[in-house]
Motif scaffolding. Structure first.
Motif, mmCIF file in Angstrom:
data_model
loop_
_atom_site.group_PDB
_atom_site.id
_atom_site.type_symbol
_atom_site.label_atom_id
_atom_site.label_comp_id
_atom_site.label_asym_id
_atom_site.label_seq_id
_atom_site.Cartn_x
_atom_site.Cartn_y
_atom_site.Cartn_z
ATOM 1 N N PRO A 162 0.809 -1.153 0.167
ATOM 2 C CA PRO A 162 0.067 -0.132 0.040
ATOM 3 C C PRO A 162 0.944 1.235 0.081
ATOM 4 O O PRO A 162 0.570 2.151 -0.805
ATOM 5 N N GLY A 163 1.938 1.231 0.733
ATOM 6 C CA GLY A 163 2.647 2.520 0.884
ATOM 7 C C GLY A 163 3.343 2.631 -0.573
ATOM 8 O O GLY A 163 3.719 3.609 -0.972
ATOM 9 N N GLN A 164 3.901 1.607 -0.944
ATOM 10 C CA GLN A 164 4.527 1.791 -2.371
ATOM 11 C C GLN A 164 3.940 2.332 -3.464
ATOM 12 O O GLN A 164 4.152 3.167 -4.213
ATOM 13 N N LEU A 165 2.433 1.949 -3.420
ATOM 14 C CA LEU A 165 1.470 2.386 -4.482
ATOM 15 C C LEU A 165 1.180 3.735 -4.167
ATOM 16 O O LEU A 165 1.119 4.509 -5.274
ATOM 17 N N SER A 166 1.190 4.296 -2.909
ATOM 18 C CA SER A 166 0.735 5.649 -2.900
ATOM 19 C C SER A 166 2.018 6.480 -3.148
ATOM 20 O O SER A 166 1.869 7.698 -3.272
ATOM 21 N N ASP A 195 -9.715 -0.232 -9.797
ATOM 22 C CA ASP A 195 -10.335 -0.347 -8.425
ATOM 23 C C ASP A 195 -9.667 0.490 -7.341
ATOM 24 O O ASP A 195 -10.217 1.448 -6.642
ATOM 25 N N LEU A 196 -8.275 0.455 -7.388
ATOM 26 C CA LEU A 196 -7.520 1.227 -6.347
ATOM 27 C C LEU A 196 -7.395 2.905 -6.900
ATOM 28 O O LEU A 196 -7.387 3.659 -6.067
ATOM 29 N N LEU A 201 -6.211 6.194 -2.488
ATOM 30 C CA LEU A 201 -4.857 5.719 -2.238
ATOM 31 C C LEU A 201 -4.070 6.412 -3.385
ATOM 32 O O LEU A 201 -2.762 6.585 -3.294
ATOM 33 N N ILE A 202 -4.509 6.308 -4.805
ATOM 34 C CA ILE A 202 -3.666 6.787 -5.767
ATOM 35 C C ILE A 202 -4.666 7.769 -6.593
ATOM 36 O O ILE A 202 -5.981 7.480 -6.468
ATOM 37 N N ASN A 203 -4.086 8.626 -7.472
ATOM 38 C CA ASN A 203 -5.078 9.256 -8.252
ATOM 39 C C ASN A 203 -4.309 9.566 -9.616
ATOM 40 O O ASN A 203 -3.766 10.724 -9.856
ATOM 41 N N PHE A 204 -4.501 8.850 -10.601
ATOM 42 C CA PHE A 204 -3.980 9.134 -11.910
ATOM 43 C C PHE A 204 -5.159 9.119 -13.057
ATOM 44 O O PHE A 204 -6.332 8.475 -12.802
#
Length: 338
Positions: A162-166, A195-196, A201-204
């Motif tokens: 999760p932290g890596q993805l953020s 989905d994420l 968590l992420i915003n692309f």
């Protein structure tokens, strides 16, 4: 984009399908009785919405799992809840877990207790997986598939994914992080990253990157004679970038999802649905799969209107907050004007 795809008659149907399927969605929002379409194929068979986020399971994910009241928005909690839900992709499974264990949380919900509830559901002959995706069992040494999937999720959490993805720089790099894990092929990893990307968590941008699934590849092969010589992702982007002129050329009204144009994931989605639609509309066009029939027939819940949609607030679509029952009638009236 400089491509030279040679389109077939199915390509024209692609745009007509997209326009009418979106119109059906909006009609259902405001009219619980129908009929919602004069298209006999759309009326008889089941097709997903043009916009992936508007489908029932995606709506539940966004509204209840990711942005529900009093939910922690920490990367670990958002990731854990999202992936646990998406592994099974079945609302009844999630609701059974929360009924037995209370609100699901990485910090407070024991993986072994989750496994026990799932074991009990299986013993009661309940289905715990959706049929939407083929879910291969990751190799963690357990005899039961659901135990291997829980072990996969546990590993992701303990790896700090999760932290890596953020901290990812773009959608593709986030996708590549997920793809490294056992049991997740390219298409499933892409579905998970989309989905994420709905979550905090992420915003692309959904125009960053796309992976074509098996259904979309079949739809592409029906729409373009020379699809085998072209990159599927490039074709999907080519279509997405041309959407305004393609609808206008055919005189089709398509205002998007409260103004949101089709993104790469949505164009991919329509290719998957046109693969099915063409089996009836263009039975002489074989495609890659060679399938002749549409398996799922449409069974409307007559008299029940769709719930007011909820979208990631970061999209700023106008309908981006939870709506209580007293507001529903007012918003339904606005939808009738669309």
């Amino acid at each position: 984009m400089c491509l030279n795809p040679k389109s077939t008659e199915v390509y024209d149907t692609y745009w007509r399908f997209a326009a009418e399927r979106l119109a059906v969605y909006f009609r259902r929002l405001s009219d619980p009785l129908g009929p919602w379409s004069c298209d006999p194929i759309l009326s008889e068979y089941r097709f997903t919405n043009v916009y992936r986020v508007t489908d029932r399971v995606s709506q539940y994910l966004v509204k209840e799992i990711q942005y529900g009241a009093e939910r922690s928005r920490s990367p670990s909690e958002v990731f854990f809840r999202t992936i646990l839900f998406k592994i099974f992709n079945r609302i009844s499974t999630w609701e059974a877990l929360e009924y037995k264990l209370g609100p699901i949380s990485w910090q407070s919900t024991d993986i072994e207790k989750i496994a026990k509830v799932l074991d009990d559901l299986i013993r009661a002959n309940a289905r715990i997986y959706s049929a939407a995706y083929i879910m291969p069992s990751p190799g963690f040494g357990h005899q039961r598939k659901h135990l291997n999937h829980l072990a996969l999720l546990d590993k992701m959490m303990r790896d700090g994914l999760p932290g890596q993805l953020s901290s990812a720089n773009n959608l593709k790099s986030a996708y590549e992080m997920i793809l490294t894990y056992s049991g997740l092929g390219p298409f499933l990893a892409f579905q998970y990253v989309i989905d994420l990307n709905y979550s905090p968590l992420i915003n692309f941008s959904e125009m960053d990157f796309v992976v074509a699934g098996p259904g979309a590849l079949d739809g592409i092969s029906k729409c373009f004679e020379n699809s085998a010589a072209l990159n599927p992702s490039d074709l999907i982007r080519w279509v997405a970038e041309r959407q305004d002129e393609e609808f206008a050329y055919r005189g089709l009204q398509f205002d998007g999802l409260f103004g949101r144009r089709m993104q790469l994931i949505d164009c991919q989605n329509v290719f998957c649905e046109i693969s099915k639609y063409a089996r009836v509309a263009h039975p002489d066009v074989a495609g890659m799969s060679g399938r002749k029939r549409i398996k799922q027939r449409y069974k409307p819940s007559v008299g029940t209107s769709l719930q007011i949609p909820f979208f990631p607030p970061k999209w700023h679509l106008g309908v981006d907050v939870a709506v209580d029952v007293n507001e529903k009638q007012s918003i339904s009236g606005q939808l009738k004007l669309l």
